[in-house]
Design an enzyme around this catalytic site. Structure first.
Site, PDB file in Angstrom:
ATOM      1  N   GLY B 332      -3.477   0.832   2.304  1.00 46.43           N
ATOM      2  CA  GLY B 332      -4.542   1.672   1.781  1.00 46.43           C
ATOM      3  C   GLY B 332      -4.520   3.046   2.449  1.00 46.43           C
ATOM      4  O   GLY B 332      -3.445   3.567   2.778  1.00 46.43           O
ATOM      5  N   SER B 333      -5.702   3.575   2.683  1.00 54.20           N
ATOM      6  CA  SER B 333      -5.791   4.938   3.215  1.00 54.20           C
ATOM      7  C   SER B 333      -5.255   5.071   4.630  1.00 54.20           C
ATOM      8  O   SER B 333      -4.991   6.187   5.078  1.00 54.20           O
ATOM      9  CB  SER B 333      -7.239   5.408   3.177  1.00 54.20           C
ATOM     10  OG  SER B 333      -7.711   5.358   1.858  1.00 54.20           O
ATOM     11  N   THR B 334      -5.095   3.986   5.329  1.00 53.47           N
ATOM     12  CA  THR B 334      -4.537   4.095   6.682  1.00 53.47           C
ATOM     13  C   THR B 334      -3.107   4.608   6.633  1.00 53.47           C
ATOM     14  O   THR B 334      -2.550   5.025   7.639  1.00 53.47           O
ATOM     15  CB  THR B 334      -4.539   2.736   7.421  1.00 53.47           C
ATOM     16  OG1 THR B 334      -3.754   1.803   6.681  1.00 53.47           O
ATOM     17  CG2 THR B 334      -5.948   2.190   7.585  1.00 53.47           C
ATOM     18  N   PHE B 335      -2.519   4.574   5.432  1.00 53.10           N
ATOM     19  CA  PHE B 335      -1.139   5.028   5.258  1.00 53.10           C
ATOM     20  C   PHE B 335      -1.046   6.560   5.200  1.00 53.10           C
ATOM     21  O   PHE B 335       0.017   7.135   5.365  1.00 53.10           O
ATOM     22  CB  PHE B 335      -0.602   4.411   3.962  1.00 53.10           C
ATOM     23  CG  PHE B 335       0.881   4.497   3.776  1.00 53.10           C
ATOM     24  CD1 PHE B 335       1.763   4.011   4.740  1.00 53.10           C
ATOM     25  CD2 PHE B 335       1.421   5.063   2.612  1.00 53.10           C
ATOM     26  CE1 PHE B 335       3.132   4.079   4.552  1.00 53.10           C
ATOM     27  CE2 PHE B 335       2.804   5.132   2.427  1.00 53.10           C
ATOM     28  CZ  PHE B 335       3.649   4.638   3.392  1.00 53.10           C
TER      29      PHE B 335
END
Lengths: 384, 634
Positions: B332-335
């Site tokens: 998700g956005s942690t990427f």
């Protein structure tokens, strides 16, 4: 008849000291050497101690030595008179042992008389030799051709053989029978008679085998396939072979035979004493003992041949053959050549009965030597 | 020899020449003598064969006869945490063994035994199986963990139980039970395929590592099997000891884990299906690795029941799987920081570039929505990270291309096999056009777009996320590791200087850190709940909510989309990655709550509490761990 007079007539220069001088001391020395080997082996069998085997055995040997010399000085005429009572006694004991004897390990039977174990079969061998020698002494070579003269001695052999078989002790029965047969042979039994006797033997063996006890059959089977049951009946043979093999050419060293000292070797102080000797002293020691035994058999046979009376000759033949059979059966047994059968190695194995009867036998042999030139009570019908 | 001697003529009453008896006797006696000598000679020859020719063969048998080799099982090495607290140790175990060769009636012995101490049907079949496969002199375990009462009953009835003996052995003990089951692993008896050949495997009580550290370090923990050679006599009594090799006890292995922190993390996760990894971001030491739910590792020692096994394997929360290393999730956005780094390195994005977010991006006729339907307006990288704008990263990914993104991700440790000391780790995946072609499918531009926000085929593990954030925080290519010392010797890698720098400009990394700082600490950041309550210490982080199911446009535009109303297995995963303190990074953490719905609301507070706990129990504030060598490894 005056016994003393007859004795003096048979032996004109009856003098005790002179006779003692006549004893074959070389042979006595051989006997002592063999007993010495036995002492050493029993000392090792006890883990390096005179107790409990070597010490008592020495006392028995000393006693046996005195008895042997006494017998050696006894004249054949007396021995002939002793033959029948001794034979009768041995048969009585064989019957007694069947009735009330103790059975040990399925084979040997003994009586306990005054705290001492007596194996009547041992006595029977000596008594048979004596009685056969006494019988054939009176039968001329010509009369030997007549089967009627062979019938009584044949019965004399078969009676103890049958009784011992019934004990049942196959090994000793075979030894007694073989000693008897050898004496028949030496006494001048005709060759056609021998052939006539030998032909039915295979059939008799067949019948005998069917009457063998299971444990006896088992011995024969395990002898043929000892590896089949390494922890059962084949154990003794395998362990004996292992101990012999671990001895190698030069041995493990006295008191250092691993198999014997660690008790892998069964009955090492009795039946398997030779194995222990050969493990500790190697092939060199083993062959030396066999050489010593051969010398003793050879000496016995030469003494027999040297005698001028048939009694002495047959006595010597019987005793020497008996000794030989003891040795050969025992050695074959420990080397796994014939089934195991409770036969000790004379003068070396621990045991009272065997020691005393063997020494008594040597006494007879030496008597034959001492009285080798006597011509007492000879059958007079030779010349015809 | 047969010559006639005339020395004693007086003894001869008559000459006996021509006496046929004597002549015949002499001949026949010579025949008998010859036979006798031949027989004894043959025996002498036979003796030569036995002693000299075959002597070696029998001598070898003799050696076997008297030398008995007995194996000594070495104590298995302990596993301890970084402060020397035992995580796996050995405890005394009284057990009843059966020596099959000492009884003739095995079934009878077993029946009598089971009347005293019950044997379960399962054990009975095992005993019968072992009896068929093991040699008769190798003891078979009947029952272990005997109580005093059991032992007394067995001893009292010893005469009717031939072949049964009581033996003291050791059993593996896991004081923390499920807490560290995934990390430490467990031991189990060797299976039948292990037993073949090696006699040590047949020792009763022999255990081999089946999972975790117990499995990967099995050789070290097991040590060296010792042996005594004893001289025994015919009845088996020991006469002398010929040689003794004590063997070597297994090494003690100290982990980097702080069992107290591990407990605190598990306590915070409570009953969620989640995993969390806390690392020392300077050297890669894993301080806590939690995967929940867990299992009781001691159950494997005596064999797991069928019912228990079915229960575990059917559980949708996968208690047997170590989610920290084997659970793969879309990041998700942690990427997004990784995408940004790839773009900066590729030169397709400068930190001052602005990208306008109208709430969607149209690429090739497909409209890709931002999570905010109203859009974020014009954004720099820092703002884009702070608000976690999707459109910004759709555009950056489109410009940069998937190959560059994959390269940067791999450099951060995402989608790679991390060299950690637990088995069954998964690599996850950073998809590329080449990978898609390998599957026989075409890579669309849209695939790059969704990958830009860590969706689509992108899959990473929590451990990778923790490594990733550690590398962002320190700029060093630290590898996560679980072992601090073996046998009292520190392993390499405990010092930050052991780790090489990342091949990334420090300025670029600073931009990422600044963005992640804004996420937590600035006004309108996406994860205000992650702010630490510790004065003077700030945390930087990044949220992630990874969809596991495509959300239809109609549903999204209806405005009534509420993922928390979905069934559990369809809810998005909640992720959070963070490091602290911001100005001097020391710890990194990654939290993944399976189907936790929202990273900011669920994972971020969780990460905050974990980090707070980590900072307050800082090992630097504690005395040096006991039993550890202070010597430098260099």
């Amino acid at each position: 008849m005056n016994f003393q007079k007859r004795l003096l007539r048979a032996e004109p220069n009856f003098r005790l000291l002179a006779k003692l001088w006549q004893v074959n001391w070389l042979y006595v020395l051989l006997i002592c050497v063999l007993a010495g080997v036995g002492y050493g082996a029993l000392y090792s069998a006890a883990g390096g101690s005179a107790h409990p085997f070597a010490g008592p055995q020495t006392i028995r040997f000393a006693f046996g030595l005195v008895m042997m010399l006494c017998v050696a000085l006894t004249s054949p005429a007396v021995l002939v008179r002793l033959a029948w009572p001794l034979y009768g006694l041995s048969i009585l004991l064989l019957v007694a042992v069947l009735r009330m004897g103790h059975v040990g390990k399925g084979a040997e039977r003994w009586l306990i008389v005054g705290g001492m174990q007596i194996q009547p079969s041992e006595l029977a061998k000596i008594a048979l030799v004596l009685v056969l020698a006494a019988w054939f002494h009176r039968v001329s070579y010509r009369r030997m051709a007549n089967p009627l003269y062979l019938l009584p001695p044949a019965l004399m052999v078969l009676l103890p053989v049958g009784l011992v078989l019934k004990e049942p002790n196959l090994g000793t029965a075979v030894i007694i029978g073989t000693v008897g047969a050898t004496m028949f042979f030496g006494a001048g039994m005709r060759l056609w008679q021998i052939v006539l006797l030998v032909v039915p033997v295979p059939f008799l063996v067949r019948i005998a085998y069917s009457h063998l006890h299971d444990y006896q059959k088992a011995r024969i089977t395990t002898f043929l396939h000892p590896e089949g049951d390494p922890l059962g009946a084949g154990y003794n043979i395998i362990q004996s072979k292992i101990a012999l093999g671990s001895g190698g050419m030069w041995g493990q060293g006295y008191l250092h035979g691993t198999q014997g000292q660690l008790n892998f070797l069964p009955e090492k102080q009795t039946d398997f004493i030779f194995t222990m000797i050969a493990e500790e002293w190697g092939y060199v020691g083993g062959i030396a003992v066999i050489g010593l035994l051969m010398t003793m058999v050879l000496g016995g046979m030469l003494i027999a041949m040297r005698s001028r009376n048939q009694f002495g000759r047959l006595l010597g033949l019987g005793i020497a053959t008996n000794f030989f059979l003891y040795c050969a059966v025992n050695l074959s047994m420990v080397m796994g050549t014939i089934p195991v059968g409770g036969v000790p190695l004379p003068l070396i194995s621990y045991g009272g009965s065997a020691m005393l009867t063997v020494m008594f036998g040597f006494g007879l042999l030496l008597s034959a030597w001492v009285h080798r030139n006597s011509r007492f009570g000879e059958a007079v019908t030779d010349e015809a | 020899m047969i010559r006639r001697r005339k020395t004693t003529p007086r003894l001869m009453s008559r000459p006996d020449t021509g006496n046929p008896s004597r002549a015949v006797f002499t001949r026949r006696a010579l025949v008998v003598l010859g036979a006798q000598m031949a027989a004894l000679g043959a025996l002498g020859h036979r003796l030569y064969g036995l002693q000299v020719v075959e002597g070696d063969h029998y001598a070898r048998l003799a050696e076997n006869n008297r030398v008995n080799r007995r194996l000594i099982a070495p104590p298995r090495g302990r596993v301890v945490d970084r402060f020397g607290i035992a995580l796996a140790s050995n405890k005394v175990n009284w057990r009843a063994l059966l020596l099959p060769e000492e009884t003739n009636d095995i079934a009878g012995t077993l029946d009598r035994f089971s009347t005293l101490v019950p044997i379960e049907a399962r054990d009975r079949t095992r005993i019968e199986r072992e009896m068929r496969h093991k040699r008769r002199f190798i003891p078979i375990m009947l029952r272990d963990f005997l109580s005093w009462d059991d032992m007394a009953r067995i001893e009292l009835n010893a005469p009717s139980l031939p072949g049964v003996l009581i033996d003291v052995g050791t059993t593996r003990n896991y004081p923390f039970g499920p807490l560290l089951a995934h990390v430490v692993g467990y031991v189990a008896p060797p299976s039948e395929k292990d037993v073949t050949g090696d006699a040590t495997m047949a020792l009763p009580g022999m255990r081999i590592g089946r999972a975790g550290i117990e499995q990967t370090q099995d050789g070290r923990l097991r040590g060296q099997v010792g042996a005594v050679e004893i001289e025994v006599n015919a009845v088996g009594r020991v006469m002398a000891e010929l040689s003794r090799d004590e063997g070597r006890a297994g090494d003690e292995i100290a982990l980097t884990i702080d069992s107290g922190l591990q407990q605190a993390v598990l306590g915070r996760i409570a009953d969620q299906s989640a995993s969390a990894v806390v690392m020392d971001c300077r050297n890669g030491e894993v301080l806590a690795m939690v995967s929940n739910p867990s299992f009781d590792p001691s159950l494997f020692d005596s064999g797991v029941s069928q019912a228990q096994w079915v229960d575990w394997t059917n559980n949708e929360r996968t208690p047997l799987i170590n989610k920290a290393v084997a659970g793969v999730y879309p990041p998700g956005s942690t990427f997004k920081p990784a995408v940004a780094m790839a773009a900066m390195q590729a030169g397709t994005l400068s930190p001052t570039d602005r990208i306008f977010c109208p709430g969607y991006l149209d690429v090739g006729g497909t409209r890709f929505h931002c999570w905010s339907r109203y859009g974020h307006g014009s954004l720099t990288l820092k703002d884009a990270l702070k608000f976690s704008c999707d459109v910004f990263f759709y555009e950056v990914a489109r410009r940069t291309g998937m190959e560059a993104i994959a390269a940067a991700s791999h450099a951060f440790g995402l989608g790679t096999h991390l060299d950690i000391e637990v088995p069954h780790t998964r690599a996850g995946l950073i998809p590329t056009p080449a990978w898609q072609r390998g599957r026989g499918q075409h890579w669309n531009g849209g695939d790059t777009i969704v990958s830009g926000i860590g969706q689509g085929a992108v899959q990473v593990t929590p451990l990778q996320l923790a490594t990733y954030v550690s590398r962002i925080a320190t700029g060093r290519a630290v590898q996560p590791h679980l072992i601090r010392s073996t046998g009292g010797k520190l392993v390499e890698g405990t010092d930050p200087a052991h780790w090489p720098g990342l091949d990334m400009p420090d300025a670029f990394l600073t931009h990422l850190r600044t963005g992640m700082f804004a996420v937590v600490n600035e006004e309108h950041g996406s994860a205000p709940m992650a702010r630490l309550g510790i004065p003077g210490v700030q945390m930087a982080g990044k949220t992630g909510s990874a969809q596991v199911r495509r959300v239809s446009r109609a549903l999204r535009e209806s405005g009534h989309f509420d993922s928390s109303a979905l069934p559990w297995e369809y809810r998005p995963h909640a992720l959070f990655i963070c490091f602290a303190p911001y100005d001097a990074p020391r710890y990194a953490a990654a939290v993944v709550v399976e189907h936790g719905n929202a990273g900011a609301a669920v994972a971020a507070p969780l990460a905050r509490d974990i980090m707070t706990d980590t900072l307050t129990r800082d090992p630097a504030n504690r005395k040096e761990p006991p039993g550890q060598v202070v010597a430098e490894v260099d």
